[in-house]
Scaffold this motif. Structure first.
Motif, PDB file in Angstrom:
ATOM      1  N   ARG A 164     -31.452-108.925-141.654  1.00 46.36           N
ATOM      2  CA  ARG A 164     -31.697-110.323-141.142  1.00 46.36           C
ATOM      3  C   ARG A 164     -30.552-110.762-140.070  1.00 46.36           C
ATOM      4  O   ARG A 164     -30.527-112.072-139.771  1.00 46.36           O
ATOM      5  CB  ARG A 164     -32.065-111.196-142.060  1.00 46.36           C
ATOM      6  N   GLY A 165     -29.707-109.818-139.858  1.00 42.15           N
ATOM      7  CA  GLY A 165     -28.320-110.168-138.875  1.00 42.15           C
ATOM      8  C   GLY A 165     -27.336-111.062-139.683  1.00 42.15           C
ATOM      9  O   GLY A 165     -26.566-111.835-139.024  1.00 42.15           O
ATOM     10  N   MET A 166     -27.376-111.260-141.059  1.00 46.70           N
ATOM     11  CA  MET A 166     -26.239-111.969-141.633  1.00 46.70           C
ATOM     12  C   MET A 166     -25.106-111.152-142.397  1.00 46.70           C
ATOM     13  O   MET A 166     -24.190-111.840-142.944  1.00 46.70           O
ATOM     14  CB  MET A 166     -27.052-113.003-142.747  1.00 46.70           C
ATOM     15  N   GLY A 167     -25.261-110.012-141.952  1.00 50.18           N
ATOM     16  CA  GLY A 167     -24.101-109.100-143.063  1.00 50.18           C
ATOM     17  C   GLY A 167     -22.910-109.428-142.805  1.00 50.18           C
ATOM     18  O   GLY A 167     -22.069-109.458-143.680  1.00 50.18           O
ATOM     19  N   LEU A 168     -22.279-109.662-141.370  1.00 50.63           N
ATOM     20  CA  LEU A 168     -20.999-109.553-141.267  1.00 50.63           C
ATOM     21  C   LEU A 168     -20.430-110.956-141.579  1.00 50.63           C
ATOM     22  O   LEU A 168     -19.413-111.272-142.329  1.00 50.63           O
ATOM     23  CB  LEU A 168     -20.580-109.742-139.679  1.00 50.63           C
ATOM     24  N   ALA A 169     -21.351-112.108-141.628  1.00 53.93           N
ATOM     25  CA  ALA A 169     -21.114-113.252-142.231  1.00 53.93           C
ATOM     26  C   ALA A 169     -20.889-113.356-143.584  1.00 53.93           C
ATOM     27  O   ALA A 169     -20.367-114.003-144.306  1.00 53.93           O
ATOM     28  CB  ALA A 169     -22.165-114.588-141.638  1.00 53.93           C
ATOM     29  N   ALA A 170     -21.819-112.787-144.285  1.00 53.18           N
ATOM     30  CA  ALA A 170     -21.817-112.576-145.613  1.00 53.18           C
ATOM     31  C   ALA A 170     -20.623-111.729-146.211  1.00 53.18           C
ATOM     32  O   ALA A 170     -20.386-111.965-147.451  1.00 53.18           O
ATOM     33  CB  ALA A 170     -23.305-111.871-146.124  1.00 53.18           C
ATOM     34  N   LEU A 171     -20.170-111.152-145.664  1.00 56.52           N
ATOM     35  CA  LEU A 171     -18.929-110.161-146.105  1.00 56.52           C
ATOM     36  C   LEU A 171     -17.707-111.187-146.375  1.00 56.52           C
ATOM     37  O   LEU A 171     -16.957-110.819-147.465  1.00 56.52           O
ATOM     38  CB  LEU A 171     -18.521-109.337-144.979  1.00 56.52           C
ATOM     39  N   LEU A 172     -17.270-112.160-145.498  1.00 53.93           N
ATOM     40  CA  LEU A 172     -16.156-112.892-145.758  1.00 53.93           C
ATOM     41  C   LEU A 172     -16.138-113.827-147.187  1.00 53.93           C
ATOM     42  O   LEU A 172     -14.979-113.689-147.538  1.00 53.93           O
ATOM     43  CB  LEU A 172     -15.932-113.752-144.510  1.00 53.93           C
TER      44      LEU A 172
END
Length: 311
Positions: free
Chosen positions: A210-218
């Motif tokens: 759903r395109g949230m992977g990089l944001a969820a990494l931090l």
């Protein structure tokens, strides 16, 4: 809170990609060789599961036997029962993670048993692993919810977490298998898990459906999570969910983000991008991700300053 100095990216494409795309063993070995040359040192190499259910991973023992060994290399795998665990031990796996699903419907579709039955099998496996030279942990697949079930919270994790500790299994992979988690959800469930196991025993596997992977990494960095699972070129899928998303967060995008935040991965980004493009050509599928199409942000020649984040 400042970010950690380094993160271990565990590359799961050798398992996640080839359970969905059947390729010759030689291609798998070449992928691992290229990734090792790029600096990757932790892999989920394959799964020791039934070949009739996952034919793309029928060569798991051959892959373990042929991969190049270098200092600091960690080779992991997935297992579905005690027999699979015994095969993993014979193959020389360093870690083996049981395929435990938080979603009942997927549990039955994936390994043909309920979550409760799976926990009983894990208990038998734990007794066997105690005498073996392998770390036995467990996945918690769909930890944040999915594939069609509602989102799960930290509170939803509690009964399963307590049962796992009762069994004696305290190395966990929390997998956001359907990409449900934005930063607040990532923080909530990981914080709940950390009430039961230390950060060093917890790996988080990020998917980007759903395109949230990089944001969820931090948020993981702020929480002290140093082990993160990603998949080269965002590749992957699952035979039990044909036609649906199932790929991991794109490794090369994750590495660029981490480096720009001043977090060391030990991975050479240009070499990683080259390998990602090679893999998509071999598979004949376009793959995902951004940096391999646009190129990395040009370097100033100066090391990045670690940033502090408040969420």
């Amino acid at each position: 809170m400042s970010l950690p100095d380094g993160v271990c990216i565990r590359e799961i494409a050798p398992r996640l990609t080839f359970q969905d795309h059947v390729v010759p063993t030689a291609i798998k070995i070449e992928l691992v060789r290229r990734l090792v040359d790029a600096g990757v040192r932790a892999f989920e190499l394959s799964s020791f599961v039934r070949a009739d259910l996952v034919p793309g991973l029928a060569d798991a023992a051959e892959v373990f036997a042929q991969v190049p060994r270098v200092p600091g290399l960690s080779l992991g795998c997935c297992v579905g029962n005690r027999r699979g665990l015994a095969r993993a031990v014979d193959a020389g796996a360093d870690t083996a993670y049981f395929l435990l699903s938080a979603d009942e419907e997927f549990a039955r579709a994936n390994i043909g048993r309920s979550t409760a039955d799976s926990l009983r099998e894990l208990e038998r496996m734990h007794a066997y692993a105690a005498d073996q030279d392998v770390v036995l942990g467990t996945y918690i697949i769909f930890a944040w919810g999915g594939p069609i079930a509602p989102a799960r919270t930290g509170e939803d994790l509690e009964p399963l977490a307590r049962r796992l500790l009762d069994i004696g299994v305290d190395h966990w992979i929390l997998a956001d298998s359907s990409g449900y988690a934005a930063p607040p959800q990532m923080r909530e469930l990981v914080t709940a898990a950390l009430a039961h196991v230390p950060p060093g025993n917890l790996t988080v596997q990020i998917h980007d459906d759903r395109g949230m992977g990089l944001a969820a990494l931090l948020p993981l960095l702020e929480l002290g999570i140093h082990a993160i699972d990603t998949s080269l070129a965002g590749s992957g899928g699952h035979p039990a969910m044909p036609g649906t998303q199932g790929s991991g967060l794109c490794t090369e995008d994750a590495v660029q983000l981490l480096e720009l935040c001043g977090v060391d991965t030990g991975i050479d980004l240009p070499h990683l991008i080259e390998t990602a493009n090679w893999l998509t050509c071999e598979l004949g599928v376009p793959g995902k991700g951004f940096v391999r199409h646009t190129g990395p942000v040009p370097s100033t020649g100066q090391p990045s300053t670690p940033l502090a984040f408040t969420w």
